[in-house]
Enzyme design. Structure first.
Site, mmCIF file in Angstrom:
data_model
loop_
_atom_site.group_PDB
_atom_site.id
_atom_site.type_symbol
_atom_site.label_atom_id
_atom_site.label_comp_id
_atom_site.label_asym_id
_atom_site.label_seq_id
_atom_site.Cartn_x
_atom_site.Cartn_y
_atom_site.Cartn_z
ATOM 1 N N ASP A 66 -8.972 -5.277 -10.939
ATOM 2 C CA ASP A 66 -8.196 -5.021 -9.724
ATOM 3 C C ASP A 66 -6.828 -5.681 -9.763
ATOM 4 O O ASP A 66 -6.524 -6.492 -10.638
ATOM 5 C CB ASP A 66 -8.989 -5.495 -8.492
ATOM 6 C CG ASP A 66 -9.653 -6.862 -8.700
ATOM 7 O OD1 ASP A 66 -9.200 -7.607 -9.585
ATOM 8 O OD2 ASP A 66 -10.614 -7.171 -7.978
ATOM 9 N N ASN A 135 -18.843 -12.314 0.290
ATOM 10 C CA ASN A 135 -19.466 -11.204 1.024
ATOM 11 C C ASN A 135 -20.094 -10.190 0.060
ATOM 12 O O ASN A 135 -20.350 -9.057 0.432
ATOM 13 C CB ASN A 135 -18.444 -10.514 1.937
ATOM 14 C CG ASN A 135 -17.304 -9.854 1.160
ATOM 15 O OD1 ASN A 135 -17.276 -9.903 -0.073
ATOM 16 N ND2 ASN A 135 -16.375 -9.241 1.865
ATOM 17 N N HIS A 137 -18.736 -8.774 -2.525
ATOM 18 C CA HIS A 137 -17.895 -7.734 -3.135
ATOM 19 C C HIS A 137 -17.840 -7.938 -4.646
ATOM 20 O O HIS A 137 -17.964 -9.047 -5.156
ATOM 21 C CB HIS A 137 -16.501 -7.655 -2.498
ATOM 22 C CG HIS A 137 -15.541 -8.755 -2.816
ATOM 23 N ND1 HIS A 137 -14.714 -9.317 -1.866
ATOM 24 C CD2 HIS A 137 -15.238 -9.392 -3.967
ATOM 25 C CE1 HIS A 137 -13.958 -10.233 -2.432
ATOM 26 N NE2 HIS A 137 -14.254 -10.308 -3.716
ATOM 27 N N GLU A 142 -15.283 -3.867 -1.103
ATOM 28 C CA GLU A 142 -15.800 -4.592 0.055
ATOM 29 C C GLU A 142 -17.060 -3.915 0.606
ATOM 30 O O GLU A 142 -17.341 -2.759 0.279
ATOM 31 C CB GLU A 142 -14.722 -4.635 1.140
ATOM 32 C CG GLU A 142 -13.431 -5.330 0.711
ATOM 33 C CD GLU A 142 -13.539 -6.856 0.653
ATOM 34 O OE1 GLU A 142 -14.645 -7.395 0.479
ATOM 35 O OE2 GLU A 142 -12.484 -7.516 0.775
HETATM 36 C C1 GLP Z 1 -11.630 -11.969 -5.744
HETATM 37 C C2 GLP Z 1 -11.621 -10.918 -6.869
HETATM 38 C C3 GLP Z 1 -12.988 -10.715 -7.427
HETATM 39 C C4 GLP Z 1 -13.622 -12.060 -7.642
HETATM 40 C C5 GLP Z 1 -13.915 -12.705 -6.312
HETATM 41 C C6 GLP Z 1 -14.452 -14.119 -6.403
HETATM 42 O O1 GLP Z 1 -11.262 -11.505 -4.523
HETATM 43 N N1 GLP Z 1 -11.057 -9.655 -6.540
HETATM 44 O O2 GLP Z 1 -12.906 -9.954 -8.626
HETATM 45 O O3 GLP Z 1 -14.819 -11.933 -8.343
HETATM 46 O O4 GLP Z 1 -12.843 -12.613 -5.432
HETATM 47 O O5 GLP Z 1 -13.436 -15.030 -6.666
HETATM 48 P P1 GLP Z 1 -13.681 -16.518 -7.107
HETATM 49 O O6 GLP Z 1 -14.173 -16.438 -8.517
HETATM 50 O O7 GLP Z 1 -12.342 -17.173 -7.013
HETATM 51 O O8 GLP Z 1 -14.689 -17.086 -6.191
#
Ligand code: GLP
Length: 240
Positions: A66, A135, A137, A142
């Site tokens: 993304d 959440n 995702h 989402e």
């Molecule tokens: C972000 C990314 C995800 C990621 C998630 C968790 O928003 N778009 O790909 O896996 O949140 O992030 P973190 O590893 O910083 O907890």
């Protein structure tokens, strides 16, 4: 689904790096799906160390999950910048074989279409690395995202904007939209490796591993994939 519970963040990172190194060794021309966020940071460090010990990454092709809409590739919080800083610029992956959606294209729909096309042209993703949102995702898909979604422009939920505000000076600077691979795009990967650490991910991990399979818990779709490994520390595994 193979669930590996380890002691802490470092062990989680070592386990995921080990799985990726095995993949790269077995297939030097692997197509890897890559993730950003804090979870894979140490994995990239370990892969850079592996490269510094002589491993050749020149055959790899990578597709990131993304990118924020509105952030240019030079923006310090863009995912392209994250990938360059933490991984790409330290190894010999050919820059032209590293794909991250563009967040500043004139025609985002076309960008999404071309991204899907590039994945297909590369022969599909051999191994997709995932983090998970609190959440549940995956990518930026989402809760409520249909399981048949492909790469598209998505609205970020309020909880995700709050979670990711820590990377920006103010919450107002957090983009509200992103381009994300869809759930179907992720599920088409031959193999999936999801990592999570910390108690804030425990509920999401429960949903991914043991919860009802529903678009309201995006990661629950992984229960339908034939080859998934979930690597979690004890805090993230605490509700299993
Ligand atoms: C972000 C990314 C995800 C990621 C998630 C968790 O928003 N778009 O790909 O896996 O949140 O992030 P973190 O590893 O910083 O907890």
């Amino acid at each position: 689904m193979n669930v590996v519970v380890v002691n802490n963040f470092d062990r989680m990172s070592e386990e995921v790096a080990k799985i990726m190194i095995k993949q790269i060794t077995q297939k030097p021309k692997s197509v890897l799906g890559l993730a950003t966020g804090s979870s894979p940071l140490r994995v990239y460090k370990l892969l850079v160390e592996y490269h510094n010990r002589g491993a050749d990454f020149s055959g790899l092709t990578t597709f990131n999950l993304d990118e924020y809409v509105g952030l240019s590739k030079e923006h310090p919080q863009s995912y392209r910048q994250y990938m360059n800083e933490n991984f790409f610029s330290h190894v010999n992956i050919k820059p032209e074989n590293t794909f991250v959606p563009s967040g500043v294209t004139e025609d985002p729909e076309e960008e999404c279409r071309l991204y899907e096309q590039s994945i297909k042209q590369a022969g599909g993703i051999d191994m997709q690395i995932l983090g998970i949102g609190s959440n549940a995702h995956i990518g930026f898909n989402e809760p409520g995202t249909p399981f048949d979604s492909i790469t598209q422009v998505v609205d970020l939920s309020e909880s995700t904007i709050k979670d990711n505000a820590r990377f920006f000076d103010t919450i107002e600077e957090v983009p509200t939209k992103a381009i994300s691979m869809g759930i179907k795009t992720i599920m088409q990967a031959k193999e999936i490796v999801l990592m999570a650490n910390g108690g804030s991910k425990a509920k999401a991990i429960y949903g991914a591993v043991m919860g009802r399979i529903t678009p309201e818990v995006p990661a629950s779709v992984l229960q339908l994939h034939p080859s998934v490994t979930i690597v979690v520390d004890q805090a993230a595994a605490s509700k299993l």
